[in-house]
Scaffold this active site. Sequence first.
Site, PDB file in Angstrom:
ATOM      1  N   ILE A  63       0.828  -1.220   0.000  1.00  0.00           N
ATOM      2  CA  ILE A  63       0.000   0.000   0.000  1.00  0.00           C
ATOM      3  C   ILE A  63       0.857   1.263   0.000  1.00  0.00           C
ATOM      4  O   ILE A  63       0.432   2.306  -0.500  1.00  0.00           O
ATOM      5  CB  ILE A  63      -0.988  -0.020   1.196  1.00  0.00           C
ATOM      6  CG1 ILE A  63      -2.207   0.852   0.897  1.00  0.00           C
ATOM      7  CG2 ILE A  63      -0.317   0.367   2.501  1.00  0.00           C
ATOM      8  CD1 ILE A  63      -3.378   0.616   1.835  1.00  0.00           C
ATOM      9  N   GLY A  66      -5.093  -9.579   9.101  1.00  0.00           N
ATOM     10  CA  GLY A  66      -3.763 -10.069   9.437  1.00  0.00           C
ATOM     11  C   GLY A  66      -3.735 -10.555  10.870  1.00  0.00           C
ATOM     12  O   GLY A  66      -4.383 -11.542  11.225  1.00  0.00           O
ATOM     13  N   VAL A  67      -3.011  -9.835  11.708  1.00  0.00           N
ATOM     14  CA  VAL A  67      -2.867 -10.189  13.125  1.00  0.00           C
ATOM     15  C   VAL A  67      -4.231 -10.347  13.811  1.00  0.00           C
ATOM     16  O   VAL A  67      -4.371 -11.163  14.724  1.00  0.00           O
ATOM     17  CB  VAL A  67      -2.051  -9.073  13.836  1.00  0.00           C
ATOM     18  CG1 VAL A  67      -1.910  -9.351  15.323  1.00  0.00           C
ATOM     19  CG2 VAL A  67      -0.686  -8.948  13.228  1.00  0.00           C
ATOM     20  N   GLY A 127       2.839  -5.293  10.681  1.00  0.00           N
ATOM     21  CA  GLY A 127       1.982  -5.407   9.493  1.00  0.00           C
ATOM     22  C   GLY A 127       1.930  -4.123   8.683  1.00  0.00           C
ATOM     23  O   GLY A 127       2.936  -3.415   8.521  1.00  0.00           O
ATOM     24  N   ASP A 142       0.544  -1.390   9.419  1.00  0.00           N
ATOM     25  CA  ASP A 142       0.783  -0.245  10.313  1.00  0.00           C
ATOM     26  C   ASP A 142       2.279   0.114  10.330  1.00  0.00           C
ATOM     27  O   ASP A 142       2.659   1.289  10.146  1.00  0.00           O
ATOM     28  CB  ASP A 142       0.291  -0.645  11.720  1.00  0.00           C
ATOM     29  CG  ASP A 142       0.121   0.525  12.663  1.00  0.00           C
ATOM     30  OD1 ASP A 142       0.481   1.651  12.286  1.00  0.00           O
ATOM     31  OD2 ASP A 142      -0.374   0.302  13.782  1.00  0.00           O
TER      32      ASP A 142
HETATM   33  N1  APR Z   1       0.507  -3.163   2.163  1.00  0.00           N
HETATM   34  C1  APR Z   1      -0.760  -3.626   2.069  1.00  0.00           C
HETATM   35  N2  APR Z   1      -1.270  -4.551   2.894  1.00  0.00           N
HETATM   36  C2  APR Z   1      -0.449  -5.050   3.850  1.00  0.00           C
HETATM   37  C3  APR Z   1       0.885  -4.610   4.023  1.00  0.00           C
HETATM   38  C4  APR Z   1       1.359  -3.621   3.121  1.00  0.00           C
HETATM   39  N3  APR Z   1       2.594  -3.142   3.190  1.00  0.00           N
HETATM   40  N4  APR Z   1       1.418  -5.297   5.070  1.00  0.00           N
HETATM   41  C5  APR Z   1       0.471  -6.126   5.526  1.00  0.00           C
HETATM   42  N5  APR Z   1      -0.646  -5.995   4.788  1.00  0.00           N
HETATM   43  C6  APR Z   1      -1.929  -6.696   4.878  1.00  0.00           C
HETATM   44  C7  APR Z   1      -1.943  -8.034   5.585  1.00  0.00           C
HETATM   45  O1  APR Z   1      -1.478  -9.058   4.706  1.00  0.00           O
HETATM   46  C8  APR Z   1      -3.427  -8.186   5.903  1.00  0.00           C
HETATM   47  O2  APR Z   1      -4.141  -8.666   4.760  1.00  0.00           O
HETATM   48  O3  APR Z   1      -2.822  -5.902   5.641  1.00  0.00           O
HETATM   49  C9  APR Z   1      -3.860  -6.729   6.147  1.00  0.00           C
HETATM   50  C10 APR Z   1      -4.080  -6.398   7.616  1.00  0.00           C
HETATM   51  O4  APR Z   1      -3.091  -7.031   8.409  1.00  0.00           O
HETATM   52  P1  APR Z   1      -2.428  -6.369   9.685  1.00  0.00           P
HETATM   53  O5  APR Z   1      -1.470  -5.313   9.280  1.00  0.00           O
HETATM   54  O6  APR Z   1      -1.926  -7.467  10.541  1.00  0.00           O
HETATM   55  O7  APR Z   1      -3.676  -5.590  10.410  1.00  0.00           O
HETATM   56  P2  APR Z   1      -4.880  -6.160  11.339  1.00  0.00           P
HETATM   57  O8  APR Z   1      -5.185  -7.580  11.107  1.00  0.00           O
HETATM   58  O9  APR Z   1      -5.973  -5.142  11.185  1.00  0.00           O
HETATM   59  O10 APR Z   1      -4.260  -6.071  12.785  1.00  0.00           O
HETATM   60  C11 APR Z   1      -4.025  -4.822  13.366  1.00  0.00           C
HETATM   61  O11 APR Z   1      -1.695  -5.212  13.746  1.00  0.00           O
HETATM   62  O12 APR Z   1       0.125  -3.980  13.173  1.00  0.00           O
HETATM   63  C12 APR Z   1      -0.768  -4.177  14.111  1.00  0.00           C
HETATM   64  O13 APR Z   1      -0.946  -1.982  15.070  1.00  0.00           O
HETATM   65  C13 APR Z   1      -1.646  -2.966  14.353  1.00  0.00           C
HETATM   66  O14 APR Z   1      -2.204  -3.947  16.415  1.00  0.00           O
HETATM   67  C14 APR Z   1      -2.697  -3.638  15.123  1.00  0.00           C
HETATM   68  C15 APR Z   1      -2.926  -4.941  14.382  1.00  0.00           C
END
Ligand code: APR
Length: 179
Positions: free
Chosen positions: A12, A125-126, A33, A35
């Site tokens: 992204i 993701g997480v 992730g 973030d």
């Molecule tokens: N670009 C686009 N999508 C991404 C990227 C990136 N660079 N990195 C990861 N993703 C995707 C993951 O593969 C997943 O499909 O973003 C989606 C959301 O994953 P996470 O980042 O783990 O977010 P989420 O599941 O909402 O969990 C949020 O994770 O990083 C921490 O601070 C955040 O505690 C919060 C939690």
Amino acid sequence: MPAMIEIVEADITALRVDAIVNAANETLLGGGGVDGAIDRAAGPRLVTACRALPQVRPNVRCPTGQARITSGFDLAKFVIHTVGPIWHGGARGEAELLASCYRESLRLARENGVRRIAFPAISCGVYRYPLDAAAMIAVREVRAWQVANARASSVIFCCFGVATRNAYRRTIGIAENEN
Ligand code: APR
């Protein structure tokens, strides 16, 4: 031009859009992730701007299902921070909270004149939200918003990997093997 929906497989932080949505946590002080990737690309001023946002409860700047907007600094004009639900099996209001993330982000985008916005797969993701169910909510909410709102933003669903891209494609009715 009418608001559109696109599905792209990308990091992204590589997209050129007015606003990038961050899948954050309630502290808004960073994480892993997407973030972490957004924090790195926007530079250190992003976390400083987030820290300056008011806390609604101790250490909570954005409750789950809500959104906040800051400058995107080195990354984009804006970053819209939203907090998706942690998946607990589906009986704890997860679907409504996830839908609210999309609506609240789109509302802030509209208020700030955003023409193109990119969403990651919030909570997938997480936070372990099942991908197909999350994609369905994302597409449904964005379509409904674009139909209901003049000057709605065009939306890119940014998929990190082919499995995510295929889930969105299935949802939107595009064959998975089309390029
Ligand atoms: N670009 C686009 N999508 C991404 C990227 C990136 N660079 N990195 C990861 N993703 C995707 C993951 O593969 C997943 O499909 O973003 C989606 C959301 O994953 P996470 O980042 O783990 O977010 P989420 O599941 O909402 O969990 C949020 O994770 O990083 C921490 O601070 C955040 O505690 C919060 C939690």
